[in-house]
Design a protein around this motif. Structure first.
Motif, PDB file in Angstrom:
ATOM      1  N   ARG A 158       2.224  -1.057 -12.128  1.00  0.00           N
ATOM      2  CA  ARG A 158       0.869  -0.585 -12.339  1.00  0.00           C
ATOM      3  C   ARG A 158       1.316   0.886 -12.404  1.00  0.00           C
ATOM      4  NH1 ARG A 158      -1.744  -3.313  -7.157  1.00  0.00           N
ATOM      5  NH2 ARG A 158      -0.975  -5.316  -7.437  1.00  0.00           N
ATOM      6  N   TRP A 159       2.098   1.631 -11.568  1.00  0.00           N
ATOM      7  CA  TRP A 159       2.158   3.046 -11.625  1.00  0.00           C
ATOM      8  C   TRP A 159       2.821   3.147 -13.134  1.00  0.00           C
ATOM      9  CZ3 TRP A 159       0.231   6.905  -9.935  1.00  0.00           C
ATOM     10  CH2 TRP A 159      -0.224   6.939  -8.471  1.00  0.00           C
ATOM     11  N   ILE A 180      -6.603  -1.614 -12.808  1.00  0.00           N
ATOM     12  CA  ILE A 180      -5.544  -2.487 -13.028  1.00  0.00           C
ATOM     13  C   ILE A 180      -5.368  -3.587 -12.186  1.00  0.00           C
ATOM     14  CG2 ILE A 180      -3.160  -3.092 -13.249  1.00  0.00           C
ATOM     15  CD1 ILE A 180      -2.877  -0.032 -14.410  1.00  0.00           C
ATOM     16  N   ALA A 181      -5.743  -3.547 -10.625  1.00  0.00           N
ATOM     17  CA  ALA A 181      -5.571  -4.296  -9.605  1.00  0.00           C
ATOM     18  C   ALA A 181      -6.553  -5.200  -9.762  1.00  0.00           C
ATOM     19  CB  ALA A 181      -5.238  -3.537  -8.503  1.00  0.00           C
ATOM     20  N   GLN A 182      -7.879  -4.651  -9.641  1.00  0.00           N
ATOM     21  CA  GLN A 182      -9.263  -5.340  -9.397  1.00  0.00           C
ATOM     22  C   GLN A 182     -10.066  -5.702 -10.649  1.00  0.00           C
ATOM     23  OE1 GLN A 182     -11.174  -2.698  -6.393  1.00  0.00           O
ATOM     24  NE2 GLN A 182      -9.400  -3.419  -4.757  1.00  0.00           N
ATOM     25  N   GLY A 183      -9.570  -5.057 -11.612  1.00  0.00           N
ATOM     26  CA  GLY A 183     -10.490  -5.413 -12.865  1.00  0.00           C
ATOM     27  C   GLY A 183     -11.784  -4.476 -12.771  1.00  0.00           C
ATOM     28  N   HIS A 184     -12.437  -4.399 -13.870  1.00  0.00           N
ATOM     29  CA  HIS A 184     -13.835  -3.881 -14.122  1.00  0.00           C
ATOM     30  C   HIS A 184     -14.418  -4.350 -15.406  1.00  0.00           C
ATOM     31  CE1 HIS A 184     -16.278  -0.362 -13.850  1.00  0.00           C
ATOM     32  NE2 HIS A 184     -16.383  -0.178 -15.216  1.00  0.00           N
ATOM     33  N   GLY A 185     -15.809  -4.556 -14.905  1.00  0.00           N
ATOM     34  CA  GLY A 185     -16.693  -5.132 -16.192  1.00  0.00           C
ATOM     35  C   GLY A 185     -16.219  -6.642 -16.684  1.00  0.00           C
ATOM     36  N   GLN A 186     -15.861  -6.667 -17.791  1.00  0.00           N
ATOM     37  CA  GLN A 186     -15.120  -8.191 -18.488  1.00  0.00           C
ATOM     38  C   GLN A 186     -13.870  -8.236 -18.143  1.00  0.00           C
ATOM     39  OE1 GLN A 186     -17.114 -10.428 -19.814  1.00  0.00           O
ATOM     40  NE2 GLN A 186     -18.951  -9.055 -19.881  1.00  0.00           N
ATOM     41  N   MET A 187     -13.245  -7.181 -17.470  1.00  0.00           N
ATOM     42  CA  MET A 187     -11.753  -7.197 -17.309  1.00  0.00           C
ATOM     43  C   MET A 187     -11.384  -7.990 -16.020  1.00  0.00           C
ATOM     44  SD  MET A 187      -9.112  -4.259 -17.043  1.00  0.00           S
ATOM     45  CE  MET A 187      -7.541  -4.302 -16.155  1.00  0.00           C
ATOM     46  N   PHE A 188     -10.545  -8.944 -15.670  1.00  0.00           N
ATOM     47  CA  PHE A 188     -10.320  -9.468 -14.269  1.00  0.00           C
ATOM     48  C   PHE A 188      -9.116  -8.543 -14.054  1.00  0.00           C
ATOM     49  CE2 PHE A 188      -7.985 -12.072 -17.448  1.00  0.00           C
ATOM     50  CZ  PHE A 188      -6.662 -12.031 -16.984  1.00  0.00           C
ATOM     51  N   GLY A 189      -8.788  -8.925 -12.493  1.00  0.00           N
ATOM     52  CA  GLY A 189      -7.898  -7.965 -11.879  1.00  0.00           C
ATOM     53  C   GLY A 189      -6.634  -8.593 -12.107  1.00  0.00           C
ATOM     54  N   TYR A 190      -5.471  -7.761 -12.054  1.00  0.00           N
ATOM     55  CA  TYR A 190      -4.213  -7.812 -12.392  1.00  0.00           C
ATOM     56  C   TYR A 190      -3.344  -7.970 -11.033  1.00  0.00           C
ATOM     57  CZ  TYR A 190      -4.908  -8.664 -17.436  1.00  0.00           C
ATOM     58  OH  TYR A 190      -5.184  -9.222 -18.557  1.00  0.00           O
ATOM     59  N   ALA A 191      -3.883  -7.808 -10.111  1.00  0.00           N
ATOM     60  CA  ALA A 191      -3.076  -7.403  -8.776  1.00  0.00           C
ATOM     61  C   ALA A 191      -1.938  -8.659  -8.391  1.00  0.00           C
ATOM     62  CB  ALA A 191      -4.098  -7.446  -7.461  1.00  0.00           C
ATOM     63  N   ALA A 192      -2.359  -9.708  -8.917  1.00  0.00           N
ATOM     64  CA  ALA A 192      -1.115 -10.992  -8.727  1.00  0.00           C
ATOM     65  C   ALA A 192      -0.246 -10.912  -9.513  1.00  0.00           C
ATOM     66  CB  ALA A 192      -2.120 -12.402  -8.516  1.00  0.00           C
ATOM     67  N   ALA A 244     -10.455  10.790 -15.330  1.00  0.00           N
ATOM     68  CA  ALA A 244     -10.350   9.651 -14.561  1.00  0.00           C
ATOM     69  C   ALA A 244      -8.782   9.958 -13.609  1.00  0.00           C
ATOM     70  CB  ALA A 244     -10.512   8.343 -14.530  1.00  0.00           C
ATOM     71  N   PRO A 245      -8.973   9.892 -12.289  1.00  0.00           N
ATOM     72  CA  PRO A 245      -7.722  10.203 -11.350  1.00  0.00           C
ATOM     73  C   PRO A 245      -7.032   8.762 -11.626  1.00  0.00           C
ATOM     74  CG  PRO A 245      -9.723   9.664  -9.862  1.00  0.00           C
ATOM     75  CD  PRO A 245     -10.159   9.958 -11.378  1.00  0.00           C
ATOM     76  N   ASP A 246      -5.737   8.925 -11.251  1.00  0.00           N
ATOM     77  CA  ASP A 246      -4.695   7.844 -11.600  1.00  0.00           C
ATOM     78  C   ASP A 246      -4.933   6.896 -10.595  1.00  0.00           C
ATOM     79  OD1 ASP A 246      -3.325   9.385 -13.422  1.00  0.00           O
ATOM     80  OD2 ASP A 246      -1.628   9.848 -12.028  1.00  0.00           O
ATOM     81  N   ALA A 247      -5.686   6.986  -9.379  1.00  0.00           N
ATOM     82  CA  ALA A 247      -5.963   6.114  -8.482  1.00  0.00           C
ATOM     83  C   ALA A 247      -7.277   5.333  -9.023  1.00  0.00           C
ATOM     84  CB  ALA A 247      -6.630   6.644  -7.148  1.00  0.00           C
ATOM     85  N   TYR A 248      -7.930   5.676  -9.714  1.00  0.00           N
ATOM     86  CA  TYR A 248      -8.983   4.919 -10.442  1.00  0.00           C
ATOM     87  C   TYR A 248      -8.481   3.940 -11.501  1.00  0.00           C
ATOM     88  CZ  TYR A 248     -12.762   3.414 -13.490  1.00  0.00           C
ATOM     89  OH  TYR A 248     -13.692   2.837 -14.393  1.00  0.00           O
ATOM     90  N   LEU A 249      -7.438   4.423 -12.152  1.00  0.00           N
ATOM     91  CA  LEU A 249      -6.707   3.416 -13.158  1.00  0.00           C
ATOM     92  C   LEU A 249      -5.867   2.354 -12.363  1.00  0.00           C
ATOM     93  CD1 LEU A 249      -5.405   6.130 -15.779  1.00  0.00           C
ATOM     94  CD2 LEU A 249      -7.482   4.587 -16.094  1.00  0.00           C
ATOM     95  N   LEU A 250      -5.385   2.624 -11.325  1.00  0.00           N
ATOM     96  CA  LEU A 250      -4.512   2.033 -10.515  1.00  0.00           C
ATOM     97  C   LEU A 250      -5.462   0.650 -10.119  1.00  0.00           C
ATOM     98  CD1 LEU A 250      -2.201   4.284  -8.469  1.00  0.00           C
ATOM     99  CD2 LEU A 250      -1.448   2.159 -10.151  1.00  0.00           C
ATOM    100  N   GLN A 251      -6.820   1.238  -9.552  1.00  0.00           N
ATOM    101  CA  GLN A 251      -7.762   0.384  -8.892  1.00  0.00           C
ATOM    102  C   GLN A 251      -8.248  -0.736 -10.151  1.00  0.00           C
ATOM    103  OE1 GLN A 251     -11.143   2.118  -7.362  1.00  0.00           O
ATOM    104  NE2 GLN A 251     -12.113   0.164  -6.702  1.00  0.00           N
ATOM    105  N   GLN A 292       0.903  -1.144   0.067  1.00  0.00           N
ATOM    106  CA  GLN A 292       0.011  -0.044  -0.089  1.00  0.00           C
ATOM    107  C   GLN A 292       0.796   1.281  -0.074  1.00  0.00           C
ATOM    108  OE1 GLN A 292      -2.738  -0.847   3.210  1.00  0.00           O
ATOM    109  NE2 GLN A 292      -4.134  -1.655   2.163  1.00  0.00           N
ATOM    110  N   ALA A 293       2.023   1.186   0.639  1.00  0.00           N
ATOM    111  CA  ALA A 293       3.066   2.422   0.636  1.00  0.00           C
ATOM    112  C   ALA A 293       3.467   2.590  -0.637  1.00  0.00           C
ATOM    113  CB  ALA A 293       4.078   2.065   1.675  1.00  0.00           C
ATOM    114  N   ARG A 294       3.728   1.501  -1.412  1.00  0.00           N
ATOM    115  CA  ARG A 294       4.494   1.752  -2.809  1.00  0.00           C
ATOM    116  C   ARG A 294       3.231   2.186  -3.822  1.00  0.00           C
ATOM    117  NH1 ARG A 294       6.935  -3.377  -1.532  1.00  0.00           N
ATOM    118  NH2 ARG A 294       5.264  -4.336  -2.449  1.00  0.00           N
ATOM    119  N   LEU A 295       2.157   1.814  -3.526  1.00  0.00           N
ATOM    120  CA  LEU A 295       0.839   2.181  -4.316  1.00  0.00           C
ATOM    121  C   LEU A 295       0.451   3.803  -4.014  1.00  0.00           C
ATOM    122  CD1 LEU A 295      -1.501  -0.794  -4.602  1.00  0.00           C
ATOM    123  CD2 LEU A 295      -0.205   0.407  -6.487  1.00  0.00           C
ATOM    124  N   ALA A 296       0.680   4.244  -2.904  1.00  0.00           N
ATOM    125  CA  ALA A 296       0.494   5.445  -2.343  1.00  0.00           C
ATOM    126  C   ALA A 296       1.167   6.659  -2.810  1.00  0.00           C
ATOM    127  CB  ALA A 296       0.236   5.673  -0.777  1.00  0.00           C
TER     128      ALA A 296
END
Length: 175
Positions: free
Chosen positions: A141-142, A122-134, A113-120, A55-59
């Protein structure tokens, strides 16, 4: 002849071991006799190992430089381009195979959209896209977000906004 009491005693001891197969036990995804559901959520407030560092690296946004943009382009081509296309217009190879068309990064809502939205996303996915956090590390991601911003800027940039030297170089390439 005196060994028969010992044999009887051994037979009784061995027969007592059968209770082990009929003892109370818990099985996965089923309620247990004492503790309820065996697969429980972690206690409220618990933190995964390494989660605080992640979380510190993402912040904190890393400094924007050529190395970050280059890394972002590499990671974008690996993870994002199959669906979003190299230009970010949603024309990737999987779309030609029948997958739903993802949104173009040049849409006004994604530019705003803020960068935090794009980071989220990428990590958790949206719609048909699955998350890439792992699959995608926080630093990558940055880098991907930086590349997406460069794509957005490059596709909405007018020649008149460039400095004279760069404008002449681009015009020379267009001829």
């Amino acid at each position: 002849m005196k060994s028969w009491p010992l044999l009887v005693l051994m037979a009784l001891l061995v027969s007592a071991c059968d209770d082990m197969s009929r003892q109370a036990k818990t099985r996965e995804y089923r309620p247990g006799p004492l503790i309820g559901n065996v697969q429980r959520d972690p206690p409220v407030g618990s933190v995964d190992r390494g989660q605080l560092a992640q979380q510190a690296r993402l912040a904190q946004r890393p400094p924007l430089d050529a190395a970050l943009l280059e890394r972002g382009q590499q990671r974008f081509e690996i993870y994002c381009a199959p669906c979003h296309g190299l230009s970010g217009q949603g024309d990737g190879i999987v779309v030609s195979r029948g997958f739903p068309t993802p949104p173009a990064f040049t849409q006004a809502r994604l530019i705003a959209a803020p960068d935090a939205y794009l980071l989220q996303v990428i990590a958790q996915g949206h719609g048909q896209m699955f998350g890439y956090a792992a699959r995608v590390a926080p630093a990558d991601r940055w880098a991907i977000v930086a590349h997406i911003r460069a794509l957005q800027l490059g596709q909405h940039l007018s020649l008149s906004s460039l400095p004279a030297r760069e404008r002449q170089a681009v015009q020379g390439q267009l001829r």
